[in-house]
Design an enzyme around this catalytic site. Sequence first.
Site, PDB file in Angstrom:
ATOM      1  CB  SER A   1      -0.856   0.015   1.258  1.00 38.42           C
ATOM      2  OG  SER A   1      -1.488   1.280   1.415  1.00 38.42           O
TER       3      SER A   1
ATOM      4  CE1 TYR B   1      -3.625  -2.700   5.182  1.00 38.41           C
ATOM      5  CE2 TYR B   1      -3.104  -0.393   4.803  1.00 38.41           C
ATOM      6  CZ  TYR B   1      -3.514  -1.621   4.322  1.00 38.41           C
ATOM      7  OH  TYR B   1      -3.813  -1.767   2.979  1.00 38.41           O
TER       8      TYR B   1
ATOM      9  CE  LYS C   1      -1.225  -4.061   3.131  1.00 35.13           C
ATOM     10  NZ  LYS C   1      -1.440  -5.171   2.187  1.00 35.13           N
TER      11      LYS C   1
END
Length: 258
Positions: A147, A160, A164
């Site tokens: 991401s 998160y 990533k």
Amino acid sequence: MAMNLFDLTGKVAIVTGSSKGIGRAMAEAMAEHGAKVVITSRKADICDEVAAGINASGGEAIAVPCNVSRQDERDNLLATTRETWGRIDILILNAAVNPWHGSALDIPDSAFDKTMEVNIKCNMAFCRAVIPEMQERKDGAIMIVSSVGGLRGSTVLGAYCISKAADMQIVRNLAVEFGKDNIRVNCIAPGLVKTNFARVLYEDPETAARKSAATPMRRLGEGEDLAGIAVYLASKAGAWTTGQTFCIDGGVTIAGND
Ligand code: NAP
């Protein structure tokens, strides 16, 4: 006859989380370019529907349900693919979780651990399980869907984004170690794409308008916007591309503040 740089005929591809969104768009595009694709996610019925759609339009697909966080289900996914088609040439690790939205001070340990387990450790486990057969054939393409969040700080998606960023390092490590075996390992880092996963980030029309305005191409992404990079990296076109992270984001990461 000119050689088609993007032809995937004879290749076998697994795309995790391919019943919906970005993974589905990638799997369907690879099938259109000749690959045999394995549609997989937790819900068997949706996987069956997507695979049937590909078969009905002249492609080749099977559906094998797999929750990527369960080792027995990962083993079954790989074994069923090998029993059906004898090989795995392309592995796209697209399934990921984001169980927490909020301050870094408040995230429960269980949510932090789950994020690291699914988004990092399970990706490594999949890579370890397919790299030996790719080494034997001296050919293979692995992609992790990361991401743009892995390149930036965040006030609400911290764990998160850590996971990533780690995916970007996994591909660098594996690319360096297995480049000699002609195995290419790359990350694809989408910007904001209108899928169920990201609904909370765009469902409010004002937020969506603000995010579009901050994007040089003035729109949010669709799953299909991520399909081309997957075909490129899987095919001969991407034969000398490894260890990289490709931001497919309408330009959002390169926009200045002026
Ligand atoms: P999506 O439309 O919600 O699709 C997610 C897919 O993953 C579904 O097929 C889902 O099916 C499957 N899945 C979820 N948990 C799973 C698990 N534990 N095991 C196996 N499959 C699982 O989401 P998406 O936006 O396409 O997201 C795909 C990837 O893009 C993720 O890695 C995400 O981090 C990344 N990404 C998305 C955006 C965005 O804005 N959308 C931006 C940057 C990065 P089941 O529910 O049936 O399991």
